[in-house]
Design a protein around this motif. Structure first.
Motif, short mmCIF file in Angstrom:
data_model
loop_
_atom_site.label_atom_id
_atom_site.label_comp_id
_atom_site.label_asym_id
_atom_site.label_seq_id
_atom_site.Cartn_x
_atom_site.Cartn_y
_atom_site.Cartn_z
N UNK A 96 0.86 -1.19 0.00
CA UNK A 96 0.00 0.00 0.00
C UNK A 96 0.89 1.23 0.00
N UNK A 97 0.69 2.09 -0.99
CA UNK A 97 1.46 3.34 -1.08
C UNK A 97 0.48 4.50 -1.08
N UNK A 98 0.67 5.43 -0.16
CA UNK A 98 -0.17 6.61 -0.06
C UNK A 98 0.70 7.83 -0.33
N UNK A 99 0.39 8.55 -1.39
CA UNK A 99 1.15 9.74 -1.76
C UNK A 99 0.27 10.96 -1.56
N UNK A 100 0.67 11.82 -0.65
CA UNK A 100 -0.10 13.02 -0.35
C UNK A 100 0.42 14.21 -1.16
N UNK A 101 -0.52 15.05 -1.59
CA UNK A 101 -0.13 16.24 -2.33
C UNK A 101 0.21 15.93 -3.78
N UNK A 102 1.08 16.71 -4.36
CA UNK A 102 1.47 16.56 -5.77
C UNK A 102 2.92 16.10 -5.86
N UNK A 103 3.12 14.96 -6.50
CA UNK A 103 4.45 14.37 -6.60
C UNK A 103 5.23 14.95 -7.78
N UNK A 104 6.52 14.91 -7.65
CA UNK A 104 7.39 15.29 -8.77
C UNK A 104 7.34 14.19 -9.83
N UNK A 105 7.79 14.51 -11.02
CA UNK A 105 7.83 13.53 -12.11
C UNK A 105 8.68 12.33 -11.72
N UNK A 106 9.76 12.59 -11.01
CA UNK A 106 10.66 11.52 -10.58
C UNK A 106 9.96 10.57 -9.62
N UNK A 107 9.22 11.15 -8.65
CA UNK A 107 8.53 10.32 -7.67
C UNK A 107 7.38 9.53 -8.31
N UNK A 108 6.72 10.11 -9.29
CA UNK A 108 5.67 9.40 -10.01
C UNK A 108 6.24 8.18 -10.72
N UNK A 109 7.38 8.38 -11.38
CA UNK A 109 8.03 7.26 -12.08
C UNK A 109 8.48 6.18 -11.10
N UNK A 110 8.93 6.61 -9.93
CA UNK A 110 9.48 5.70 -8.95
C UNK A 110 8.40 4.86 -8.25
N UNK A 111 7.28 5.51 -7.91
CA UNK A 111 6.27 4.86 -7.08
C UNK A 111 5.04 4.40 -7.85
N UNK A 112 4.71 5.10 -8.95
CA UNK A 112 3.47 4.83 -9.66
C UNK A 112 3.72 4.68 -11.16
N UNK A 113 4.79 4.02 -11.54
CA UNK A 113 5.21 4.01 -12.94
C UNK A 113 4.08 3.57 -13.88
N UNK A 114 3.39 2.50 -13.54
CA UNK A 114 2.34 1.96 -14.41
C UNK A 114 1.14 2.90 -14.52
N UNK A 115 0.96 3.72 -13.50
CA UNK A 115 -0.22 4.58 -13.45
C UNK A 115 0.13 6.08 -13.51
N UNK A 116 1.35 6.41 -13.84
CA UNK A 116 1.81 7.80 -13.72
C UNK A 116 0.98 8.77 -14.56
N UNK A 117 0.44 8.29 -15.69
CA UNK A 117 -0.34 9.18 -16.54
C UNK A 117 -1.68 9.56 -15.92
N UNK A 118 -2.10 8.82 -14.91
CA UNK A 118 -3.37 9.10 -14.24
C UNK A 118 -3.23 10.15 -13.14
N UNK A 119 -2.01 10.43 -12.73
CA UNK A 119 -1.79 11.35 -11.61
C UNK A 119 -1.76 12.79 -12.11
N UNK A 120 -2.88 13.25 -12.64
CA UNK A 120 -2.92 14.55 -13.29
C UNK A 120 -3.66 15.62 -12.51
N UNK A 121 -4.31 15.24 -11.42
CA UNK A 121 -5.07 16.22 -10.64
C UNK A 121 -4.14 17.11 -9.82
N UNK A 122 -4.59 18.31 -9.58
CA UNK A 122 -3.87 19.23 -8.71
C UNK A 122 -4.42 19.08 -7.30
#
Length: 378
Positions: free
Chosen positions: A313-339
């Motif tokens: 289980x990974x919980x990411x609060x706030x808005x992640x950097x591009x690097x953190x998105x690739x690191x933690x949510x690589x398969x779903x990184x394109x979905x993390x578009x909300x502000x």
């Protein structure tokens, strides 16, 4: 979509022409004659029927689904892909759409395993799959991601299922994103289980200092002793393998874990990374649950030998950097578009995909703290 609109406009135009000619048919016998009029009406009717059949056979979004099924490789042994038959609004969910799919004999297991990939390919959040009795047709209940409302996580009893089957938690978030508030809420949920003991290691001794008077609170330099005490319990359980003892869960929270590891000399840091890694790899069956709060989850710096991958289980609060998105949510990184604003983020649960979350305000902070203190003194 463009082809669908074009066919729809064409159909509407032909029907309009048909109606105009039919209503004014008395004008057409002269000079064109009745035969010419009737043939014209028949031709328009046939063209309209052809376009209507084409619209019914090719529902809105069919090409999008065809492309998605091919992209994710969802097919049967004859290399046939599922087909979209129809789509309609879901009356029971705002912005919900029910897609009916011809299954082409693909097994339920294969289809279910591709669900999260299908979500990414279609840019939809699938909230239900209905395989029916024969599985010849599958109904997909989904909502476009832009309408996907966040999952509310609160400290009341309605959310206890959130932690019942939790296999370790990595909570990532910069200062001011609500990371500590989220962890406090989750501890509140764990505290409702009378067989759970909570141990808090707060390196900066700030976010959880209200629990300082309990026996299982460790702050600043004392954090090392807190980790060692839980590791001792882990080692004893590993050696003893007593199922009754293992049923009593121990929840270890280490907040500001990155700062703690960085403050140690190289050898000591490696020792603690090994302890954490062992508990992450083998703690589940022994009733040891690890919660880690950290600002950045760099794998090699803070975790050892793939240990970070053991956070289911990974919980990411706030808005992640591009690097953190690739690191933690690589398969779903394109979905993390909300502000995301304060208290909002993304939750990734192994096997269930990623979804937006919002931490609800704690209604009674004193009662919550009291419950956590009780769980820390067990």
């Amino acid at each position: 979509m463009k082809n669908f609109i074009f066919r729809f406009i064409s159909l509407s135009s032909y029907i309009s022409i048909f109606i105009i000619i039919y209503k004014n048919k008395d004008v057409f016998p002269a000079p064109f004659g009745e035969l010419t009029r009737d043939l014209t009406l028949l031709s328009i009717a046939l063209v309209s029927l052809t376009i209507l059949i084409e619209l019914l056979r090719n529902p809105l979004g069919k090409k999008k689904f065809d492309k998605a099924f091919k992209k994710i490789g969802l097919k049967n042994h004859l290399n046939e892909y599922p087909e979209l038959i129809s789509s309609k609004k879901d009356k029971h969910k705002e912005h919900g759409i029910i897609y009916t799919i011809k299954n082409k004999g693909i097994s339920i297991v294969d289809f279910d395993n591709k669900t999260h990939s299908l979500e990414t390919a279609l840019n939809l959040k699938i909230y239900k799959l209905d395989f029916g009795k024969t599985t010849k047709k599958i109904k997909i209940y989904a909502v476009p991601y832009k309408y996907n409302t966040p999952l509310i996580i609160s400290s009341d009893s309605t959310c206890t299922n959130f932690v019942e089957n939790m296999i370790n938690l990595l909570c990532v978030g910069a200062t001011g994103t609500g990371k500590s508030y989220a962890l406090l809420t989750i501890l509140g949920l764990f505290s409702q289980n009378p067989t759970s003991t909570i141990v808090i290691c707060d390196y900066k001794k700030s976010s959880f200092s209200q629990f300082e008077s309990t026996k299982n609170f460790y702050g600043y330099e004392d954090v090392a002793n807190g980790i060692k005490s839980v590791y001792k319990e882990f080692s004893e359980r590993l050696q003893e393998n007593n199922q009754e003892r293992n049923k009593n869960r121990v929840i270890l929270l280490i907040d500001e874990y990155g700062a703690f590891i960085s403050s140690q000399d190289k050898k000591t840091a490696e020792d603690f990374k090994s302890m954490i890694g062992n508990m992450l790899f083998m703690g589940r069956s022994l009733g040891i649950i690890i919660l880690i709060g950290i600002q950045r989850a760099d794998s090699s710096e803070y975790f050892k030998g793939g240990a970070r991958d053991q956070f289911r289980t990974i919980l990411a609060m706030g808005n992640l950097s591009k690097e953190q998105k690739n690191m933690l949510f690589y398969e779903y990184k394109d979905k993390l578009s909300h502000n995301n604003s304060l208290g909002e983020g993304y939750l990734l649960v192994d096997g269930k995909g990623v979804e937006r979350i919002k931490i609800a305000p704690i209604k009674d902070i004193e009662a919550l703290n009291k419950n956590i203190m009780h769980a820390m003194n067990r």
